[in-house]
Design a protein around this motif. Structure first.
Motif, PDB file in Angstrom:
ATOM      1  N   ASP A 200      12.644  -8.187  -1.675  1.00 50.97           N
ATOM      2  CA  ASP A 200      12.407  -9.600  -1.352  1.00 50.97           C
ATOM      3  C   ASP A 200      12.165 -10.458  -2.595  1.00 50.97           C
ATOM      4  O   ASP A 200      12.046 -11.676  -2.488  1.00 50.97           O
ATOM      5  CB  ASP A 200      11.179  -9.737  -0.439  1.00 50.97           C
TER       6      ASP A 200
ATOM      7  N   THR B 202      -1.918 -15.454  21.691  1.00 51.26           N
ATOM      8  CA  THR B 202      -0.998 -14.590  20.934  1.00 51.26           C
ATOM      9  C   THR B 202      -1.016 -14.958  19.458  1.00 51.26           C
ATOM     10  O   THR B 202      -1.155 -14.099  18.576  1.00 51.26           O
ATOM     11  CB  THR B 202       0.421 -14.728  21.508  1.00 51.26           C
TER      12      THR B 202
ATOM     13  N   ARG C 131     -10.840 -11.855  17.764  1.00 51.30           N
ATOM     14  CA  ARG C 131      -9.823 -10.932  18.284  1.00 51.30           C
ATOM     15  C   ARG C 131     -10.204 -10.504  19.708  1.00 51.30           C
ATOM     16  O   ARG C 131      -9.357 -10.419  20.593  1.00 51.30           O
ATOM     17  CB  ARG C 131      -9.733  -9.728  17.354  1.00 51.30           C
TER      18      ARG C 131
ATOM     19  N   ALA D 239       0.825  -1.205   0.000  1.00 51.32           N
ATOM     20  CA  ALA D 239       0.000   0.000   0.000  1.00 51.32           C
ATOM     21  C   ALA D 239       0.859   1.255   0.000  1.00 51.32           C
ATOM     22  O   ALA D 239       0.409   2.310  -0.426  1.00 51.32           O
ATOM     23  CB  ALA D 239      -0.913  -0.012   1.228  1.00 51.32           C
ATOM     24  N   THR D 240       2.090   1.152   0.464  1.00 49.83           N
ATOM     25  CA  THR D 240       2.942   2.338   0.513  1.00 49.83           C
ATOM     26  C   THR D 240       4.176   2.112  -0.339  1.00 49.83           C
ATOM     27  O   THR D 240       4.528   0.965  -0.677  1.00 49.83           O
ATOM     28  CB  THR D 240       3.389   2.625   1.951  1.00 49.83           C
ATOM     29  N   ALA D 241       4.859   3.225  -0.621  1.00 47.25           N
ATOM     30  CA  ALA D 241       6.082   3.130  -1.418  1.00 47.25           C
ATOM     31  C   ALA D 241       7.117   2.263  -0.696  1.00 47.25           C
ATOM     32  O   ALA D 241       7.811   1.457  -1.320  1.00 47.25           O
ATOM     33  CB  ALA D 241       6.632   4.535  -1.658  1.00 47.25           C
ATOM     34  N   VAL D 242       7.190   2.407   0.616  1.00 45.97           N
ATOM     35  CA  VAL D 242       8.180   1.626   1.367  1.00 45.97           C
ATOM     36  C   VAL D 242       7.873   0.133   1.270  1.00 45.97           C
ATOM     37  O   VAL D 242       8.759  -0.691   1.037  1.00 45.97           O
ATOM     38  CB  VAL D 242       8.211   2.075   2.847  1.00 45.97           C
ATOM     39  N   ASN D 243       6.611  -0.209   1.418  1.00 44.86           N
ATOM     40  CA  ASN D 243       6.265  -1.633   1.350  1.00 44.86           C
ATOM     41  C   ASN D 243       6.500  -2.200  -0.054  1.00 44.86           C
ATOM     42  O   ASN D 243       6.907  -3.351  -0.206  1.00 44.86           O
ATOM     43  CB  ASN D 243       4.821  -1.850   1.788  1.00 44.86           C
ATOM     44  N   ARG D 244       6.254  -1.377  -1.076  1.00 41.67           N
ATOM     45  CA  ARG D 244       6.538  -1.863  -2.437  1.00 41.67           C
ATOM     46  C   ARG D 244       8.051  -2.031  -2.627  1.00 41.67           C
ATOM     47  O   ARG D 244       8.502  -2.977  -3.265  1.00 41.67           O
ATOM     48  CB  ARG D 244       5.962  -0.894  -3.469  1.00 41.67           C
ATOM     49  N   LEU D 245       8.791  -1.120  -2.027  1.00 43.92           N
ATOM     50  CA  LEU D 245      10.249  -1.230  -2.113  1.00 43.92           C
ATOM     51  C   LEU D 245      10.727  -2.520  -1.445  1.00 43.92           C
ATOM     52  O   LEU D 245      11.559  -3.266  -1.996  1.00 43.92           O
ATOM     53  CB  LEU D 245      10.873  -0.007  -1.427  1.00 43.92           C
ATOM     54  N   LEU D 246      10.182  -2.799  -0.266  1.00 44.29           N
ATOM     55  CA  LEU D 246      10.594  -4.000   0.470  1.00 44.29           C
ATOM     56  C   LEU D 246      10.194  -5.266  -0.292  1.00 44.29           C
ATOM     57  O   LEU D 246      10.955  -6.228  -0.363  1.00 44.29           O
ATOM     58  CB  LEU D 246       9.974  -4.006   1.866  1.00 44.29           C
TER      59      LEU D 246
ATOM     60  N   ARG E 131      -4.460 -10.930  10.541  1.00 49.31           N
ATOM     61  CA  ARG E 131      -4.296 -11.194   9.107  1.00 49.31           C
ATOM     62  C   ARG E 131      -5.660 -11.219   8.409  1.00 49.31           C
ATOM     63  O   ARG E 131      -5.825 -10.707   7.306  1.00 49.31           O
ATOM     64  CB  ARG E 131      -3.569 -12.518   8.895  1.00 49.31           C
TER      65      ARG E 131
ATOM     66  N   LEU F 151      -4.279 -14.140  17.880  1.00 51.37           N
ATOM     67  CA  LEU F 151      -4.385 -12.714  17.570  1.00 51.37           C
ATOM     68  C   LEU F 151      -3.734 -12.395  16.229  1.00 51.37           C
ATOM     69  O   LEU F 151      -4.244 -11.608  15.424  1.00 51.37           O
ATOM     70  CB  LEU F 151      -3.712 -11.926  18.694  1.00 51.37           C
ATOM     71  N   GLN F 152      -2.594 -13.020  15.967  1.00 52.79           N
ATOM     72  CA  GLN F 152      -1.915 -12.788  14.684  1.00 52.79           C
ATOM     73  C   GLN F 152      -2.820 -13.194  13.516  1.00 52.79           C
ATOM     74  O   GLN F 152      -2.917 -12.491  12.516  1.00 52.79           O
ATOM     75  CB  GLN F 152      -0.613 -13.585  14.622  1.00 52.79           C
TER      76      GLN F 152
END
Lengths: 801, 194
Positions: free
Chosen positions: A257, A598, A621, A246-253, A606, A601-602
């Motif tokens: 990968d 725990t 949740r 959704a963000t430029a950083v996430n697309r970069l990551l 998701r 919750l993950q």
């Protein structure tokens, strides 16, 4: 970063040098009449400029006058140098570069009348605009872009920031590659060649279009541009970038990968040949990508209906291609017209001559429009569903598409969207309409439903439906037909009939995995988890890729208490269909069973990422958070669950319990009232409301609730004990003793039951009995709030003896 | 790194060594203390607080000269793109490994508070390799790569301490000041906002 003082000095030096540089000799920008802005970037602005001397409009790019970063100025100069070297019909020519009287750098270049490809792509995704911008036109434009890029590579220039915003589609069909500000020569890897501008490790570009090597800061070459071409092609074909985020950083990551999708991962109906071409361009290894020239050539080949170098053709594909060539149909402009091509070929064979060809072309165009709209609808729905948009927004797109024309394809697509948003009734209506309007009719609605819910809708659906139609028309009672009848029964909620029909199908063909899976689902609904588990296991032995079978077996195992097995099954569901919020929610529920809030919750998180309004995930949740003693967050989660599904009695009841624990008995009482309005026979809720009423002093109301709860479930020890206590307070010790006897019989070590019975026995002067209960009470609950009172009573009993 | 000698030490010992360093020349001396050391994971157990929502910042020690934090990362968690306000920063891994992405800032406008970021390098931080933040390019992002599938705990030494940092939003081309908070201090969870 450059220190301001040093930068200012550097700027002054540049300006002084510029005065001596003939390329940037002072120029009277007064001759230019500045018009509206065409665009703005970090470095400067592009405006329309009318050259009064020559009477023509141009694009004027100016650097911001107060920018003191010499790197920016050098990059601006670099753009001028690069553009001056490039002479290509798809690259706007540079008219002039200069410095005005204020020392402001500028570039004057051809103004391209038209609109950026990014805008065209947005319209392509909108049903209303489908006619305005045709896919072949866009593919043709992309081929021109690739040819321009190939030319630039040929003269040693790489663009490094290709993206739809930098491609302008002109009014006359021309395509222009803009913004060469980040371009450089691809022999410029060494930092010494251009210090401060192209240092080793510098990467420039836009996440989503940049290749992994660029994202990692490694040196890049021409293949980086080819990757960007592949990304643009992917966006053209599917409406999505090949890189998720959704963000430029996430697309970069994601790029780093190597999480690069190919078009068919994003949209199943992508033409296989273009999918292969995009996948080749998007290869992680730069050396494996085609050249820009090869990319352009393949696009052209596709548009001509010729084979692509990037695609490996199977035998069937070769035969189909050969047949189409013989038919003389030029309907291969888009692979999405494969169905159309088949229909047109039939028409052509039947009639021959030009009239038939014209008729075929008309039919093809109509069908292609319809199919295109359906594809757009699905693509838009994908985006909306992925973003967690409310169902009404998604259905708004459905209505808009249907308003364009209720063709068979559009109806199918609309039904598919409705299924994804859990509007099964609406989907059914749309399919029925399709059946009624387009004979011979597709009565096998259940099958489509089944396939769609299994994530298998698409081309395969058509094959199965057509096979079923043929079988039905021929009066065949084969396994598949029985299966379809069973699914239809299931869709109608007649699970007994579904189980029977699935059984018939299996008698005819025990290897029909779907029938085993159908019967497993039916048996789950009929309360037979053992049978369901066995059937789902058989289905999975035959077809281990059926996510619904894994899901059914997991549900069966959960009901049988085999929670770890259920988790393993749900792992498989998630592996096969990772976008199903239900699977994450079910696994979260399993983790709650395993007392691992725990991890639960993950999974709920998701699920909520996939479907932000998923009521089950919010409810789960809340449970997990409550287990983790994060009560405020749990309260919020239950509230969200209730907002998402106000008819979920469990969510109301869970929130009631939490509100009570958080010291809000009135709120708890309200929630319990809602729970019981929805589910009057909820014994647990009745028991809780009885407590709330008793605390509020309404003993009669409390007794009524507990009495009702015990009519429903006679094994509730606390309920017996509570009612006994209430009856004692209301002056009926005999009835109280009878209730407490039941409570103690059910839970001999329940402190409350023992204490309450002791009080009843004291009232009836059964002193030995009371003493025995009190002694047991202080033994099992020495720190109970009533323990002091119990000890005092015991002391009095001993003294009275 | 072949041939390099690594010394394991407990986190309390690291604190004691750093506390002994004089103010003058602290940065150089602290670098020598950190490099070549591997932290004993058991000594970090009091500072392990993982959250499914976000990585956690857990204060180990703080004085006027330096601040020592344990950051706990579930797989897939990442920081925002941020800088360290010109302070020195070293990172050591207590558990797992992390990935550090460095960025260069272009066209920074101090008035409008806009800028443009370009990724410049990707560095993996492992247990046997302490990492310093590049003072020339201090803007970075740290993440625990989801595909690695393991939790990570990193110990961050800042000199001097700071309680705000600049966070960059590449999507909007802006940056802003953000107040930092702890998840726990000295091994005890603290209230939100602390």
């Amino acid at each position: 970063m450059v220190a301001p003082d040093a930068a200012a000095a550097s700027l002054a030096a540049y300006r002084a040098a510029a005065a001596q540089d003939p390329r940037f000799a002072p120029h009277a920008l007064d001759a230019l009449e500045r018009g509206p802005a065409l665009g703005e970037g970090g470095m400067g602005q592009v405006v329309v400029a009318k050259d009064r001397r020559l009477g023509r409009e141009a694009a004027l790019k100016v650097i911001q006058p107060d920018l003191v970063d010499p790197t920016v100025i050098r990059r601006f100069e670099r753009e001028a140098e690069v553009m001056a070297r490039l002479e290509h019909p798809a690259i706007p020519p540079l008219y002039e570069a200069g410095t005005d009287a204020r020392g402001q750098r500028y570039l004057l270049m051809r103004k391209v009348a038209g609109e950026p490809l990014s805008l065209v792509l947005r319209r392509l995704r909108a049903p209303a605009g489908v006619r305005a911008a045709r896919m072949p036109d866009v593919l043709d434009a992309l081929a021109r872009v690739a040819e321009a890029v190939a030319y630039a590579h040929g003269v040693g220039i790489i663009h490094r920031d290709l993206k739809p915003q930098n491609v302008m589609l002109g009014r006359w069909g021309e395509a222009m590659v803009l913004d060469w500000g980040l371009a450089r020569r691809h022999d410029e890897d060494a930092p010494t060649q251009d210090p401060g501008l192209t240092r080793e490790g510098e990467t420039i570009g836009t996440p989503g279009y940049m290749p992994p090597e660029q994202a990692r800061g490694n040196p890049v070459g021409p293949p980086a541009d080819v990757f960007a071409l592949g990304a643009i092609l992917c966006e053209v074909l599917t409406g999505h970038l090949p890189v998720e985020g959704a963000t430029a950083v996430n697309r970069l990551l994601a790029t780093i990968d190597g999480r690069i999708a190919r078009p068919r991962d994003l949209r199943r109906d992508t033409p296989p040949e273009l999918d292969s071409l995009a996948a080749a361009a998007l290869a992680l290894d730069p050396a494996a990508r085609p050249t820009a020239a090869a990319f352009a050539a393949d696009l052209r080949a596709f548009l001509r209906g010729e084979p692509l170098a990037a695609h490996h053709y199977g035998r069937r594909e070769r035969l189909v291609r050969s047949a189409r060539r013989r038919a003389g149909a030029l309907l291969l402009a888009l692979a999405v017209t494969a169905l159309v091509g088949g229909a047109a070929a039939v028409t052509l064979r039947a009639r021959g001559a030009q009239a038939a060809a014209e008729e075929g072309a008309r039919l093809a165009a109509e069908a292609r429009d319809a199919l295109q709209r359906a594809m757009d609808l699905l693509a838009e729905a994908d985006v909306l569903v992925a973003r967690g948009a409310p169902a009404r927004d998604v259905l708004g797109r459905v209505d808009a598409a249907l308003a364009e024309g209720r063709t068979r394809f559009v109806l199918w697509a609309a039904a598919g969207v409705c299924l994804r948003t859990e509007q099964a009734d609406r989907a059914r209506d749309l399919l029925v309409e399709s059946v009624d309007r387009f004979p011979p009719g597709l009565r096998e609605l259940g099958l489509l439903h089944r396939l769609a819910s299994s994530g298998l809708a698409g081309a395969d659906t058509t094959v199965w439906l057509e096979r079923l139609l043929a079988a039905r028309a021929a009066g065949v009672r084969d396994a598949l037909t029985c299966y379809a009848v069973g699914v239809d029964a299931g869709v109608r909620g007649d699970w007994r009939a579904a189980e029977r029909a699935a059984g018939e199908a299996l008698e005819l063909d025990p290897r029909l995995a779907w029938a085993w899976e159908l019967r497993a689902g039916a048996r789950l609904h009929l309360g037979d988890p053992d049978g369901a588990e066995a059937d789902a296991t058989r289905a999975l032995e035959l077809e281990p890729w059926l996510p619904s079978a894994w899901q059914n077996r997991a549900t069966a195992r959960l009901r049988l208490g085999r929670v770890e097995g259920a988790v393993a099954d749900l792992d498989r569901v998630i592996g096969l269909a990772p976008t199903r919020p239900e699977a994450f929610t079910s696994r979260g529920n399993a983790y709650v069973h395993l007392n691992d809030p725990t991890r639960a919750l993950q999974d709920y998180d998701r699920a909520l990422n996939l479907a932000p309004g998923h009521p089950g995930a919010w409810k789960g949740r809340g449970v997990a958070l409550a287990r983790l003693e994060r009560r405020d967050e749990a309260l919020e989660a239950f509230t969200r669950a209730i907002e998402a599904d106000p008819d979920d009695a469990d969510a109301w009841r869970n929130r009631a319990v939490l509100r009570d624990r958080l010291g809000d008995p009135a709120g708890a009482r309200e929630d319990l009232d809602r729970t019981l309005a929805l589910r009057p026979d909820d014994a647990a809720a009745l028991e809780l409301r009885g407590v709330a009423r008793a605390v509020a002093g309404d003993l009669a109301g409390a007794e009524a609730d507990w009495t009702r709860a015990l009519e429903i479930d006679r094994s509730r020890a606390n309920c017996w004990s509570n009612r006994g206590h209430a009856r004692l307070l209301r002056g009926d010790p005999r009835a109280a003793l009878a209730d407490c006897d039941r409570a103690v019989a059910l839970a001999p070590d329940s402190p409350d039951a023992r204490y309450n019975r002791a009080q009843a026995r004291l009232a009836l002067e059964d002193l030995p009995g009371a003493r025995a209960d009190l002694e047991r009470f202080v033994e099992v609950a020495p720190t109970h709030p009533k323990a002091a009172n119990a000890r005092a009573q015991l002391e009095r009993l001993r003294m009275s003896r | 790194m072949p041939g390099r000698t690594l010394v394991t030490l407990a986190i309390d010992d690291l604190v004691r060594e750093l506390e002994r360093l004089p103010e003058e020349g602290f940065v150089e001396a602290a670098r020598d203390v950190v490099h070549g050391r591997v932290l004993a994971p058991r000594s970090l157990e009091p500072y392990q607080f993982f959250s499914t929502r976000h990585y956690t910042r857990n204060l180990i020690f703080k004085n006027d000269l330096f601040e020592l934090l344990a950051l706990c990362w579930e797989p897939g968690q990442q920081s925002s793109v941020h800088n360290h306000r010109g302070q020195q920063c070293w990172m050591m891994m207590g558990l797992g490994r992390l990935e550090n992405l460095n960025f260069r800032v272009h066209d920074r406008d101090e008035v409008a508070r806009t800028c443009r970021l370009e990724p410049t390098s990707v560095i993996e931080i492992t247990r046997d390799q302490a990492m310093s933040v590049d003072p020339d390019e201090p803007v970075h992002l740290i993440r625990n790569v989801e595909a690695w599938g393991e939790r990570a705990l990193s110990v961050h030494l800042y000199s001097r301490p700071f309680d705000t940092c600049e966070v960059y939003c590449p999507e909007r081309g802006i940056y802003m000041d953000v107040q930092l908070s702890y998840w726990s201090t000295h091994g005890r969870p603290c209230a939100p906002g602390r």
